[in-house]
Motif scaffolding. Sequence first.
Motif, mmCIF file in Angstrom:
data_model
loop_
_atom_site.group_PDB
_atom_site.id
_atom_site.type_symbol
_atom_site.label_atom_id
_atom_site.label_comp_id
_atom_site.label_asym_id
_atom_site.label_seq_id
_atom_site.Cartn_x
_atom_site.Cartn_y
_atom_site.Cartn_z
ATOM 1 N N LEU A 1 -10.277 24.630 -53.790
ATOM 2 C CA LEU A 1 -11.638 25.102 -53.560
ATOM 3 C C LEU A 1 -12.479 24.486 -54.664
ATOM 4 O O LEU A 1 -12.248 24.746 -55.849
ATOM 5 N N VAL A 2 -13.443 23.671 -54.299
ATOM 6 C CA VAL A 2 -14.250 22.954 -55.279
ATOM 7 C C VAL A 2 -15.432 23.820 -55.740
ATOM 8 O O VAL A 2 -15.815 23.787 -56.889
ATOM 9 N N GLY A 3 -16.005 24.575 -54.825
ATOM 10 C CA GLY A 3 -17.053 25.521 -55.193
ATOM 11 C C GLY A 3 -18.453 24.958 -55.280
ATOM 12 O O GLY A 3 -19.412 25.706 -55.461
ATOM 13 N N GLY A 4 -18.617 23.665 -55.156
ATOM 14 C CA GLY A 4 -19.948 23.062 -55.203
ATOM 15 C C GLY A 4 -19.835 21.557 -55.128
ATOM 16 O O GLY A 4 -18.748 21.001 -55.243
ATOM 17 N N ASP B 1 -13.019 24.131 -48.926
ATOM 18 C CA ASP B 1 -14.362 24.684 -48.718
ATOM 19 C C ASP B 1 -15.381 23.630 -48.264
ATOM 20 O O ASP B 1 -16.572 23.861 -48.282
ATOM 21 N N GLY B 2 -14.907 22.460 -47.807
ATOM 22 C CA GLY B 2 -15.747 21.500 -47.110
ATOM 23 C C GLY B 2 -16.480 20.474 -47.944
ATOM 24 O O GLY B 2 -17.350 19.767 -47.438
ATOM 25 N N PHE B 3 -16.126 20.338 -49.218
ATOM 26 C CA PHE B 3 -16.812 19.358 -50.069
ATOM 27 C C PHE B 3 -16.059 18.038 -50.092
ATOM 28 O O PHE B 3 -14.831 18.011 -50.137
ATOM 29 N N MET B 4 -16.820 16.938 -50.059
ATOM 30 C CA MET B 4 -16.201 15.620 -50.218
ATOM 31 C C MET B 4 -16.328 15.135 -51.658
ATOM 32 O O MET B 4 -15.609 14.247 -52.091
ATOM 33 N N ARG C 1 -21.223 18.359 -49.514
ATOM 34 C CA ARG C 1 -20.421 18.632 -48.320
ATOM 35 C C ARG C 1 -20.346 17.382 -47.448
ATOM 36 O O ARG C 1 -21.274 16.583 -47.410
ATOM 37 N N LEU C 2 -19.251 17.250 -46.728
ATOM 38 C CA LEU C 2 -19.117 16.123 -45.804
ATOM 39 C C LEU C 2 -20.062 16.286 -44.632
ATOM 40 O O LEU C 2 -20.736 15.347 -44.237
ATOM 41 N N THR D 1 -21.397 10.984 -46.511
ATOM 42 C CA THR D 1 -22.031 12.141 -45.884
ATOM 43 C C THR D 1 -23.234 11.767 -45.030
ATOM 44 O O THR D 1 -23.291 12.118 -43.850
ATOM 45 N N ASP D 2 -24.209 11.100 -45.605
ATOM 46 C CA ASP D 2 -25.429 10.788 -44.860
ATOM 47 C C ASP D 2 -25.144 9.879 -43.670
ATOM 48 O O ASP D 2 -25.660 10.094 -42.574
ATOM 49 N N LEU D 3 -24.319 8.881 -43.893
ATOM 50 C CA LEU D 3 -24.003 7.942 -42.816
ATOM 51 C C LEU D 3 -23.206 8.634 -41.708
ATOM 52 O O LEU D 3 -23.474 8.433 -40.522
ATOM 53 N N THR D 4 -22.246 9.474 -42.098
ATOM 54 C CA THR D 4 -21.497 10.239 -41.104
ATOM 55 C C THR D 4 -22.448 11.085 -40.267
ATOM 56 O O THR D 4 -22.344 11.128 -39.040
#
Length: 189
Positions: free
Chosen positions: A148-151, A13-16, A154-155, A125-128
């Motif tokens: 699925l992390v759910g929260g 689900d897109g979380f790092m 995000r990357l 995340t911020d640097l990317t």
Amino acid sequence: MAKVIVMSSVSVDGFMEGPERSLAWHMVDDELHTHFNDVLRGAGAFMSGRVGYELEVEVWPEADADPEAPAPVADFARMWREKPKYVFSRTLAEAGWNTTVVREVDPEHIRGLKELHGDLYLGGTDLTGAFLRQGLVDELRLYVHPVLVGGGRRLFLDEGGLRSLTLAEHHIFGNGVALLRYTFPSDEK
């Protein structure tokens, strides 16, 4: 030609990171960690933001001193100490462990670092986001963990709109983690 490569583990689900910066869901076993080491051995330098760097400093400087450390962990600890590192921060005064503090993402400076070191591996995340918005990323290496992390964090946040990617490589590890390596078509970068 040297590249800027984003290398990150993400959930389906897109979380790092999970809630409260948790990485407990990362499925890094010896096979995957050995793969990371093999990839990063060819890195010219590592780049991270302040928070990522501070987390690295808590673990890697002495991780190989633990006699219980798995071989891939000890191997990476030695590699981490030796590689040049750049930490992007407006607040950090200085950094140790072969690290240079950089105040802002300047495309000319990044091109110079690529010429000096070769491939630059980028995390955070911020640097990317800052690199993507300026068109400085050449490749994405996403390690998608089957959870699925759910929260959490995000990357990819707001990276400047729709962009096409080319799938350059994919691989499924024994633990179910999927490597998806993407490049940017030259007209999209």
